[in-house]
Design an enzyme around this catalytic site. Structure first.
Site, mmCIF file in Angstrom:
data_model
loop_
_atom_site.group_PDB
_atom_site.id
_atom_site.type_symbol
_atom_site.label_atom_id
_atom_site.label_comp_id
_atom_site.label_asym_id
_atom_site.label_seq_id
_atom_site.Cartn_x
_atom_site.Cartn_y
_atom_site.Cartn_z
ATOM 1 N N ASP A 94 0.836 -1.115 0.007
ATOM 2 C CA ASP A 94 0.060 -0.071 0.122
ATOM 3 C C ASP A 94 0.585 1.285 0.182
ATOM 4 O O ASP A 94 0.261 2.315 0.242
ATOM 5 C CB ASP A 94 -1.035 -0.093 1.236
ATOM 6 C CG ASP A 94 -2.166 -0.894 0.967
ATOM 7 O OD1 ASP A 94 -2.741 -0.960 -0.138
ATOM 8 O OD2 ASP A 94 -2.754 -1.565 2.028
ATOM 9 N N ASP A 151 -6.599 -5.197 -4.145
ATOM 10 C CA ASP A 151 -6.548 -3.588 -3.870
ATOM 11 C C ASP A 151 -5.098 -3.302 -4.491
ATOM 12 O O ASP A 151 -4.951 -1.990 -4.765
ATOM 13 C CB ASP A 151 -6.081 -3.461 -2.454
ATOM 14 C CG ASP A 151 -7.281 -4.390 -1.476
ATOM 15 O OD1 ASP A 151 -7.579 -5.503 -1.780
ATOM 16 O OD2 ASP A 151 -7.527 -3.797 -0.354
HETATM 17 N N1 GLY Z 1 -6.729 -1.711 1.230
HETATM 18 C C1 GLY Z 1 -7.276 -2.125 2.148
HETATM 19 C C2 GLY Z 1 -8.728 -1.840 2.165
HETATM 20 O O1 GLY Z 1 -9.311 -1.356 1.449
HETATM 21 O O2 GLY Z 1 -9.543 -2.002 3.371
#
Ligand code: GLY
Length: 369
Positions: A94, A151
């Site tokens: 992320d 994600d």
């Molecule tokens: N990337 C983690 C979420 O969307 O909660």
């Protein structure tokens, strides 16, 4: 709709101009709003994956208003995030969300050279997570060495940007391999996507699907559907392969078919009717991805779906009171685990609501590219 979006953006800017001062004074990166106050993330301090959305929101509002306060608040939060480079073990895939919307936005909108360097540093961290068996590793725990996650399709935007800015195709090349693995392993026949797939870290062969933040194994976590929809749309835009566009359209069609009559979005498209469990973040992300898909394809059905989502959010879930520092209500981090928030205001919901409205009014600074 454009006039309503315009008026809403102005109201949002006024509210954040006031409440962002309290975040600055508290020295935190807001994660969610509780009892009229901003609170920081419940996990991992400023390394928590959501830290980029606050500065991203500030950059959006700086673009909207030109008010230097928003630029400085974005830079304050961006500075806290770049300190996290030193933690390393808490950073994961992320870094795309964290650094593209903070230092990446700064470099894009102001040309700041240090911000560009910091953004490339983050892109190199993301590259360093690449397993040549064919995927970007999601998290750091030894038992999750083979985990990949839908994600991450959004985090690939950091790699497209790094290749463009440096002229080095390696970043985009890694993104292409990961996108192809995601296409092969995550996209289902009905146009939905899995959340987490474990791959053999030596061979890249599929081991199994894992349950994630949705209702159950094999169901359709709506935010994951939104990440896939927007992520494959951006993959097509930056890499030009028709198979990514085809995936984006299939995921979009499935998402559009599940938008509720009131325009809101369930947390999981396969969840039971009771208890009601909404995730408006998913609707806001999808409203952005659908508009991008409409712009690329010229197909008005995607714009119509985005408008339905935006209208639902504004009609039912915009809070203008002082009870919350932010706007969007009924954001849910995870179907079963309430630790990160259920049916509350979470900053990345507000980020994507504002991005959707900026797109609708033709002002989007295009921070994902
Ligand atoms: N990337 C983690 C979420 O969307 O909660």
């Amino acid at each position: 709709m454009p006039n309503r979006c315009e008026e809403t953006l102005n109201r949002i800017a006024l509210k954040f101009r006031k409440t962002a001062e309290t975040a600055r004074d508290a020295g935190i990166i807001p994660y969610k709003s509780e009892k009229g106050q901003w609170v920081s993330s419940p996990y991992d301090g400023n390394s928590w994956w959501t830290g980029g959305f606050w500065p991203g929101l500030m950059w959006q509002l700086f673009t909207l208003t030109g008010d230097a306060f928003f630029r400085e608040e974005a830079r304050r939060a961006g500075g806290l995030l770049t300190e996290e480079f030193r933690t390393f073990n808490r950073l994961n895939h992320d870094v795309g969300f964290m650094y593209l919307l903070s230092v990446g936005a700064d470099a894009k909108l102001t040309g700041d050279a240090q911000a560009e360097t910091d953004m490339l540093h983050a892109a190199s961290l993301l590259m360093g997570r690449f397993n040549p068996a064919g995927f970007i590793r999601a998290w750091n725990e030894p038992e999750r060495v083979g985990f990949a996650i839908i994600d991450c399709m959004m985090n690939l935007s950091l790699l497209y940007r790094a290749s463009r800015d440096t002229g080095d195709p390696r970043f985009r090349g890694v993104a292409a391999v990961h996108a192809d693995t995601t296409l092969r392993e995550f996209l289902r026949a009905d146009g939905s996507v899995s959340h987490i797939i474990e791959l053999d870290p030596e061979t890249g062969a599929r081991v199994r699907e894992h349950p994630g933040q949705g209702y159950a194994l094999g169901t359709q976590w709506s935010r994951g559907q939104a990440w896939g929809l927007y992520g494959f749309t951006l993959a097509y835009r930056h890499m030009g392969q028709e198979r990514y566009l085809d995936a984006a359209k299939r995921i979009a069609a499935n998402f559009a078919a599940h938008i509720r009559a009131d325009g809101l979005t369930d947390c999981d498209f396969c969840q039971p009717a009771e208890p009601e469990r909404l995730d408006n973040i998913a609707g806001a992300i999808a409203a952005c991805g659908l508009q991008e898909l409409a712009r690329i394809t010229g197909d008005g059905q995607w714009d119509a779906a985005a408008e339905k989502l935006i209208a639902g959010l504004l009609d039912h879930c915009a809070d203008w009171s002082d009870d919350r520092c932010g706007i969007l209500t009924h954001c849910t981090a995870s179907y079963h685990d309430d630790g990160a928030g259920r049916h509350t205001n979470i900053t990345y919901g507000d980020y994507f609501l504002v991005e959707a409205l900026m797109k609708k009014t033709g002002r989007d600074p295009d921070l994902w590219s």
